[in-house]
Scaffold this motif. Sequence first.
Motif, PDB file in Angstrom:
ATOM      1  N   VAL A   1       3.875  -3.331 -12.384  1.00 26.00           N
ATOM      2  CA  VAL A   1       3.894  -3.858 -11.016  1.00 26.00           C
ATOM      3  C   VAL A   1       2.719  -4.797 -10.784  1.00 26.00           C
ATOM      4  CG1 VAL A   1       5.003  -1.774 -10.119  1.00 26.00           C
ATOM      5  CG2 VAL A   1       2.506  -1.962 -10.043  1.00 26.00           C
ATOM      6  N   TRP A   2       2.899  -5.666  -9.791  1.00 25.94           N
ATOM      7  CA  TRP A   2       1.785  -6.416  -9.237  1.00 25.94           C
ATOM      8  C   TRP A   2       1.187  -5.574  -8.115  1.00 25.94           C
ATOM      9  CZ3 TRP A   2       0.149 -10.008 -12.199  1.00 25.94           C
ATOM     10  CH2 TRP A   2       1.007 -10.835 -12.911  1.00 25.94           C
ATOM     11  N   LYS A   3      -0.067  -5.224  -8.244  1.00 24.17           N
ATOM     12  CA  LYS A   3      -0.790  -4.530  -7.176  1.00 24.17           C
ATOM     13  C   LYS A   3      -1.484  -5.604  -6.345  1.00 24.17           C
ATOM     14  CE  LYS A   3      -4.482  -1.159  -6.339  1.00 24.17           C
ATOM     15  NZ  LYS A   3      -5.521  -0.291  -6.971  1.00 24.17           N
ATOM     16  N   VAL A   4      -1.005  -5.777  -5.105  1.00 21.05           N
ATOM     17  CA  VAL A   4      -1.478  -6.874  -4.252  1.00 21.05           C
ATOM     18  C   VAL A   4      -2.157  -6.291  -3.022  1.00 21.05           C
ATOM     19  CG1 VAL A   4      -0.830  -8.963  -3.021  1.00 21.05           C
ATOM     20  CG2 VAL A   4       0.470  -8.272  -5.042  1.00 21.05           C
ATOM     21  N   GLU A   5      -3.437  -6.607  -2.835  1.00 22.25           N
ATOM     22  CA  GLU A   5      -4.202  -6.116  -1.693  1.00 22.25           C
ATOM     23  C   GLU A   5      -4.281  -7.198  -0.627  1.00 22.25           C
ATOM     24  OE1 GLU A   5      -7.212  -3.134  -4.166  1.00 22.25           O
ATOM     25  OE2 GLU A   5      -7.975  -4.992  -3.268  1.00 22.25           O
ATOM     26  N   THR A   6      -3.961  -6.832   0.625  1.00 25.85           N
ATOM     27  CA  THR A   6      -3.977  -7.806   1.708  1.00 25.85           C
ATOM     28  C   THR A   6      -4.647  -7.226   2.949  1.00 25.85           C
ATOM     29  OG1 THR A   6      -1.897  -7.193   2.818  1.00 25.85           O
ATOM     30  CG2 THR A   6      -1.725  -8.608   0.882  1.00 25.85           C
ATOM     31  N   THR A   7      -5.189  -8.121   3.761  1.00 21.75           N
ATOM     32  CA  THR A   7      -5.646  -7.795   5.107  1.00 21.75           C
ATOM     33  C   THR A   7      -5.144  -8.900   6.037  1.00 21.75           C
ATOM     34  OG1 THR A   7      -7.742  -9.006   4.911  1.00 21.75           O
ATOM     35  CG2 THR A   7      -7.750  -6.680   4.241  1.00 21.75           C
ATOM     36  N   ASP A   8      -5.307  -8.708   7.343  1.00 25.27           N
ATOM     37  CA  ASP A   8      -4.915  -9.773   8.265  1.00 25.27           C
ATOM     38  C   ASP A   8      -5.705  -9.669   9.559  1.00 25.27           C
ATOM     39  OD1 ASP A   8      -3.442  -7.958  10.063  1.00 25.27           O
ATOM     40  OD2 ASP A   8      -1.945  -7.893   8.475  1.00 25.27           O
ATOM     41  N   ASP A   9      -5.648 -10.752  10.322  1.00 25.91           N
ATOM     42  CA  ASP A   9      -6.392 -10.825  11.575  1.00 25.91           C
ATOM     43  C   ASP A   9      -5.800  -9.925  12.659  1.00 25.91           C
ATOM     44  OD1 ASP A   9      -8.102 -12.659  10.461  1.00 25.91           O
ATOM     45  OD2 ASP A   9      -7.110 -14.414  11.320  1.00 25.91           O
ATOM     46  N   ILE A  10      -4.581  -9.423  12.450  1.00 28.10           N
ATOM     47  CA  ILE A  10      -3.977  -8.533  13.441  1.00 28.10           C
ATOM     48  C   ILE A  10      -4.859  -7.308  13.646  1.00 28.10           C
ATOM     49  CG2 ILE A  10      -1.942  -7.143  14.002  1.00 28.10           C
ATOM     50  CD1 ILE A  10      -0.302  -9.051  12.253  1.00 28.10           C
TER      51      ILE A  10
ATOM     52  N   ASN B   1      -8.147  -7.305  12.664  1.00 32.43           N
ATOM     53  CA  ASN B   1      -9.507  -7.800  12.397  1.00 32.43           C
ATOM     54  C   ASN B   1      -9.915  -7.568  10.951  1.00 32.43           C
ATOM     55  OD1 ASN B   1      -9.958  -8.666  15.080  1.00 32.43           O
ATOM     56  ND2 ASN B   1     -10.458  -6.578  15.688  1.00 32.43           N
ATOM     57  N   ASN B   2      -8.942  -7.629  10.055  1.00 28.82           N
ATOM     58  CA  ASN B   2      -9.162  -7.454   8.610  1.00 28.82           C
ATOM     59  C   ASN B   2      -9.766  -6.098   8.258  1.00 28.82           C
ATOM     60  OD1 ASN B   2      -8.389 -10.148   7.327  1.00 28.82           O
ATOM     61  ND2 ASN B   2      -9.724 -10.791   9.002  1.00 28.82           N
ATOM     62  N   SER B   3      -9.545  -5.116   9.116  1.00 30.39           N
ATOM     63  CA  SER B   3     -10.093  -3.783   8.869  1.00 30.39           C
ATOM     64  C   SER B   3      -9.083  -2.850   8.212  1.00 30.39           C
ATOM     65  CB  SER B   3     -10.566  -3.156  10.188  1.00 30.39           C
ATOM     66  OG  SER B   3      -9.478  -3.021  11.077  1.00 30.39           O
ATOM     67  N   THR B   4      -7.804  -3.222   8.226  1.00 32.76           N
ATOM     68  CA  THR B   4      -6.755  -2.409   7.617  1.00 32.76           C
ATOM     69  C   THR B   4      -6.357  -3.027   6.282  1.00 32.76           C
ATOM     70  OG1 THR B   4      -5.911  -1.665   9.752  1.00 32.76           O
ATOM     71  CG2 THR B   4      -4.401  -1.552   7.885  1.00 32.76           C
ATOM     72  N   LEU B   5      -6.396  -2.223   5.220  1.00 31.35           N
ATOM     73  CA  LEU B   5      -6.047  -2.698   3.882  1.00 31.35           C
ATOM     74  C   LEU B   5      -4.616  -2.289   3.555  1.00 31.35           C
ATOM     75  CD1 LEU B   5      -6.883  -3.959   1.142  1.00 31.35           C
ATOM     76  CD2 LEU B   5      -7.617  -1.667   0.443  1.00 31.35           C
ATOM     77  N   ASN B   6      -3.773  -3.295   3.328  1.00 33.01           N
ATOM     78  CA  ASN B   6      -2.398  -3.067   2.877  1.00 33.01           C
ATOM     79  C   ASN B   6      -2.321  -3.342   1.382  1.00 33.01           C
ATOM     80  OD1 ASN B   6      -0.244  -2.801   5.282  1.00 33.01           O
ATOM     81  ND2 ASN B   6      -1.957  -4.067   5.962  1.00 33.01           N
ATOM     82  N   THR B   7      -1.814  -2.390   0.628  1.00 32.11           N
ATOM     83  CA  THR B   7      -1.662  -2.574  -0.819  1.00 32.11           C
ATOM     84  C   THR B   7      -0.191  -2.448  -1.171  1.00 32.11           C
ATOM     85  OG1 THR B   7      -3.841  -1.588  -1.201  1.00 32.11           O
ATOM     86  CG2 THR B   7      -2.387  -1.810  -3.101  1.00 32.11           C
ATOM     87  N   TYR B   8       0.354  -3.514  -1.730  1.00 27.51           N
ATOM     88  CA  TYR B   8       1.760  -3.553  -2.126  1.00 27.51           C
ATOM     89  C   TYR B   8       1.861  -3.369  -3.636  1.00 27.51           C
ATOM     90  CZ  TYR B   8       2.401  -5.704   2.482  1.00 27.51           C
ATOM     91  OH  TYR B   8       2.400  -5.967   3.828  1.00 27.51           O
ATOM     92  N   TYR B   9       2.841  -2.573  -4.079  1.00 29.73           N
ATOM     93  CA  TYR B   9       3.120  -2.387  -5.500  1.00 29.73           C
ATOM     94  C   TYR B   9       4.494  -3.003  -5.758  1.00 29.73           C
ATOM     95  CZ  TYR B   9      -0.833   0.803  -5.398  1.00 29.73           C
ATOM     96  OH  TYR B   9      -2.094   1.345  -5.241  1.00 29.73           O
ATOM     97  N   ILE B  10       4.492  -4.214  -6.332  1.00 33.15           N
ATOM     98  CA  ILE B  10       5.690  -5.041  -6.454  1.00 33.15           C
ATOM     99  C   ILE B  10       6.125  -5.068  -7.915  1.00 33.15           C
ATOM    100  CG2 ILE B  10       6.626  -7.349  -6.102  1.00 33.15           C
ATOM    101  CD1 ILE B  10       4.342  -7.747  -3.996  1.00 33.15           C
ATOM    102  N   GLU B  11       7.321  -4.574  -8.192  1.00 36.67           N
ATOM    103  CA  GLU B  11       7.803  -4.526  -9.573  1.00 36.67           C
ATOM    104  C   GLU B  11       7.866  -5.937 -10.154  1.00 36.67           C
ATOM    105  OE1 GLU B  11      11.134  -2.098 -12.141  1.00 36.67           O
ATOM    106  OE2 GLU B  11      11.629  -2.694 -10.089  1.00 36.67           O
ATOM    107  N   VAL B  12       7.289  -6.098 -11.342  1.00 39.54           N
ATOM    108  CA  VAL B  12       7.199  -7.420 -11.955  1.00 39.54           C
ATOM    109  C   VAL B  12       8.580  -7.997 -12.245  1.00 39.54           C
ATOM    110  CG1 VAL B  12       6.417  -8.685 -13.999  1.00 39.54           C
ATOM    111  CG2 VAL B  12       4.914  -6.993 -12.925  1.00 39.54           C
ATOM    112  N   SER B  13       9.498  -7.182 -12.762  1.00 38.58           N
ATOM    113  CA  SER B  13      10.798  -7.688 -13.220  1.00 38.58           C
ATOM    114  C   SER B  13      11.757  -7.989 -12.079  1.00 38.58           C
ATOM    115  CB  SER B  13      11.447  -6.690 -14.181  1.00 38.58           C
ATOM    116  OG  SER B  13      11.632  -5.431 -13.540  1.00 38.58           O
TER     117      SER B  13
END
Length: 245
Positions: A200-209, A211-223
């Motif tokens: 998987v691609w482990k993708v870490e994101t935050t957003d201004d919604i 204030n960049n204090s919440t960490l969202n981590t997505y596990y996206i299957e490569v194939s």
Amino acid sequence: MKKILLILLIAFGSSAPVFSQEPPLSPSNNPANSKLLKPETSEMNWFMIKDSVKVQIGKLQTQIEKKKNQIFIITTVEMKQSSTKWIDSTIVETQNFKPIYHSSYNQQRDMVLKFGKKITGYYLDKQTKNKTLISEEVHKSFFDSNFYPQLIRLLPLEDNYSTTISIFDYNPTAKIDVITATIRNTKEVTIDFNGQKKSVWKVETTDDISNNSTLNTYYIEVSTRKVLKQEIDFGGRKILMELTE
């Protein structure tokens, strides 16, 4: 869907990380591969993690319908402690994912946004019965905040990939404007998912919604580019969503 998640999240202010000065991604600056987004219906179980124990609090279903000129995304959330379903609907252009329509209905509020030369619609706070009519111009290119989690899995992901994404998210207490979501880090890893090893691609994101204090981590299957699971970390607490197969 971002609005639904925020009902359970508590924002804790923090400073946003500094990234390159390249223009943020938008429909006019869009490297996403639209062919990776296919018509599908998926369901995820929604858990709160307490003392390392998963406690299911609900489930969500996402339906994606792809037509020649428009993509329709409908997310339905059922919470164990509520008899009312939460429904978010999003319509974007097929070619560049430019937003067309967004509606969101739940126990707390109803919201409808129509995107064109102006952003029009309304926001109804069901607690106060206060209805705000929306009619605003935004002179920037942006994605709907409800679409950008789908956008992430369509990007040219690779190890150490990071970027910013221009999004619009309506907040009745703030000035209407375009804000930013940030992909902080991307890494290819192997996880155990339902007894199988998945790349998987482990993708870490935050957003201004948040204030960049919440960490969202997505596990996206490569194939397949399916989101197998998503982790949300906020204020020392964790929410987990896992795809059912």
